[in-house]
Write an enzyme that holds these catalytic residues in place. Structure first.
Site, PDB file in Angstrom:
ATOM      1  N   ASP A  18       0.819  -1.215   0.000  1.00 15.08           N
ATOM      2  CA  ASP A  18       0.000   0.000   0.000  1.00 15.08           C
ATOM      3  C   ASP A  18       0.852   1.264   0.000  1.00 15.08           C
ATOM      4  O   ASP A  18       0.701   2.141  -0.858  1.00 15.08           O
ATOM      5  CB  ASP A  18      -0.939   0.017   1.217  1.00 15.08           C
ATOM      6  CG  ASP A  18      -1.969  -1.104   1.169  1.00 15.08           C
ATOM      7  OD1 ASP A  18      -2.289  -1.562   0.065  1.00 15.08           O
ATOM      8  OD2 ASP A  18      -2.446  -1.511   2.244  1.00 15.08           O
ATOM      9  N   ARG A  98      -0.583   1.038  16.491  1.00 18.71           N
ATOM     10  CA  ARG A  98      -0.951   2.182  15.655  1.00 18.71           C
ATOM     11  C   ARG A  98      -0.885   3.525  16.383  1.00 18.71           C
ATOM     12  O   ARG A  98      -0.383   4.508  15.821  1.00 18.71           O
ATOM     13  CB  ARG A  98      -2.349   1.978  15.055  1.00 18.71           C
ATOM     14  CG  ARG A  98      -2.464   0.790  14.104  1.00 18.71           C
ATOM     15  CD  ARG A  98      -1.329   0.777  13.109  1.00 18.71           C
ATOM     16  NE  ARG A  98      -1.489  -0.254  12.090  1.00 18.71           N
ATOM     17  CZ  ARG A  98      -0.503  -0.995  11.652  1.00 18.71           C
ATOM     18  NH1 ARG A  98       0.716  -0.853  12.160  1.00 18.71           N
ATOM     19  NH2 ARG A  98      -0.696  -1.884  10.692  1.00 18.71           N
ATOM     20  N   ASP A 127      -7.604   0.104  11.056  1.00 19.33           N
ATOM     21  CA  ASP A 127      -6.415   0.936  11.212  1.00 19.33           C
ATOM     22  C   ASP A 127      -6.636   2.383  10.810  1.00 19.33           C
ATOM     23  O   ASP A 127      -6.009   3.288  11.356  1.00 19.33           O
ATOM     24  CB  ASP A 127      -5.239   0.352  10.426  1.00 19.33           C
ATOM     25  CG  ASP A 127      -4.549  -0.776  11.171  1.00 19.33           C
ATOM     26  OD1 ASP A 127      -4.828  -0.936  12.368  1.00 19.33           O
ATOM     27  OD2 ASP A 127      -3.737  -1.485  10.559  1.00 19.33           O
ATOM     28  N   SER A 179      -2.117 -10.287   3.436  1.00 18.83           N
ATOM     29  CA  SER A 179      -1.991  -8.997   4.112  1.00 18.83           C
ATOM     30  C   SER A 179      -1.455  -9.275   5.511  1.00 18.83           C
ATOM     31  O   SER A 179      -2.084  -9.991   6.297  1.00 18.83           O
ATOM     32  CB  SER A 179      -3.361  -8.309   4.192  1.00 18.83           C
ATOM     33  OG  SER A 179      -3.262  -7.103   4.926  1.00 18.83           O
TER      34      SER A 179
END
Length: 409
Positions: A18, A98, A127, A179
């Protein structure tokens, strides 16, 4: 947000699929803006190798690699373990990584005078919420660019096509394109065959597991370990004093070797859908078990039960990206109070994916063998229980009497 005013963007950069294609995409769609990449090191190890060369080659003007590992362990992982917080069995590996990354990105964006912050989270995932809530806490007026909510790319296959067309180097291919999210606490796997809940994870397939082995491939001999805690914080592994970070890394090694910490769940995402994930958390699984084991000795019943109830709220806050909130801070203060006597040693036997309790000791233990024994004792008068039961059962007795009286009418 007027695109023509965006001249400098700070990008949350992992070097994965990404964020790799986002750099050229930003330059194409935001007036050839300057892109400053920021990678937060939370223990993803080899994923950081060659990252600077890749970022610069892809079009970034510079790359920050921030070592956040000690802060990550001490200020995010350990408070969550002390809280006993699990989200539907999930040990929150991505969730609490995160906020610390987004916090540092926001700080760098402000220092660099950036016009916007960009992240590579999809519009389907959790996320995006975690990143953006943390950014709002530290840079509340900063515009946020989320390409997955703007571009025409629809799938990871199309992402790979875009990368190939723009000469973006990739370490993945269409056949191994899970992923993944990796840090020193865990590794997650999503996508491909795992999207079918009827498919068994390929634990025995070479290359699938990265932090350990399948229980079927673990040694036939058990491994014993000990952990020492002070006020709920791990301080020693096998009688050797270590930092919490060092202990987690040691537990990852021994846990992985013994097939510990594999979790296959269909979880309820914040955005409303269910998602299937496979998690590797070998050290975390041991740490959670050992900490809880010690708490059974050291916490009184009412404190333990209230803590168990609040741990669900704590886990939901972490999972939902609400780390930087007054409630999470208040719950951490409560947890810290409960941990004042959680000091002692725990012994665990590891065997083919199983964690077997093998002993616990504490100077603060509320467990009394003398009181609890089935043998003869001099400290507990069993006849006292009759009066207790009469008082404890009085409401039931009265209700039954009233029911009987009314049934005769």
């Amino acid at each position: 947000m007027d695109k023509k005013n965006i001249k400098k963007v700070v990008l949350a950069y992992s070097g994965g699929l990404d964020t790799s294609i986002i750099i050229p995409w930003l330059k194409e769609n935001y007036n050839n803006c300057e892109v400053i990449a920021v990678s937060g090191n939370v223990g993803q190890a080899d994923e950081l190798e060659g990252l600077e060369e890749k970022a610069l080659k892809t079009g970034a003007s510079k790359l920050y690699i921030e070592d956040l590992t000690e802060e990550f362990v001490n200020d995010y992982i350990i408070p969550t373990v002390k809280a006993g917080a699990l989200y539907e069995e999930y040990m929150l590996g991505t969730s609490f990584a995160r906020p610390i990354i987004a916090k540092r990105i926001a700080e760098i964006a402000l220092a660099e005078g950036a016009d916007a912050i960009c992240h590579g989270c999809t519009g389907k995932g959790n996320d995006q919420v975690r990143f953006e809530l943390a950014i709002k806490a530290y840079a509340p007026n900063m515009p946020i660019i989320a390409p997955w909510r703007e571009w025409t790319i629809k799938s990871r296959e199309e992402e790979i096509e875009y990368a190939e067309a723009h000469n973006v180097p990739l370490k993945i291919n269409r056949e191994t394109n899970y992923s993944k999210d990796k840090n020193l606490w865990h590794l997650s796997h999503e996508g491909l065959d795992l999207e079918d809940a009827g498919n068994e994870p390929m634990y025995e397939k070479e290359g699938f597991l990265e932090m350990g082995v399948s229980p079927l491939q673990a040694p036939d001999k058990p491994t014993y370990i000990t952990l020492d805690f002070e006020k709920g914080i791990p301080v020693a592994f096998n009688d050797k004093k270590m930092s919490a970070k060092e202990i987690i890394l040691e537990l990852n090694k021994v846990g992985g070797e013994n097939g510990i910490g594999l979790l296959d769940i269909v979880e309820n995402r914040l955005v409303g859908m269910k998602c299937r994930g496979v998690y590797e958390t070998p050290g975390g699984a041991i740490l959670y078990l050992a900490h809880n084991y010690l708490e059974t000795l050291c916490l009184d019943k009412m404190t333990m039960h209230e803590k168990q109830k609040l741990s669900i709220t704590f886990a939901e806050l972490v999972y939902n990206g609400q780390w930087y909130t007054p409630l999470r801070e208040a719950l951490s203060a409560f947890v810290d109070k409960t941990q004042e006597t959680v000091t002692g040693k725990v012994k665990i036997k590891l065997y083919k994916g199983n964690m077997i309790k093998a002993g616990a000791w504490s100077d603060y233990s509320l467990y009394s063998e003398e009181i609890a024994t089935f043998g003869e004792d001099n400290v507990y008068n069993q006849a006292d229980s009759a009066g207790f039961i009469n008082l404890f059962g009085l409401p039931i007795k009265v209700q039954a009497q009233v029911n009987a009286k009314n049934n005769k009418k």
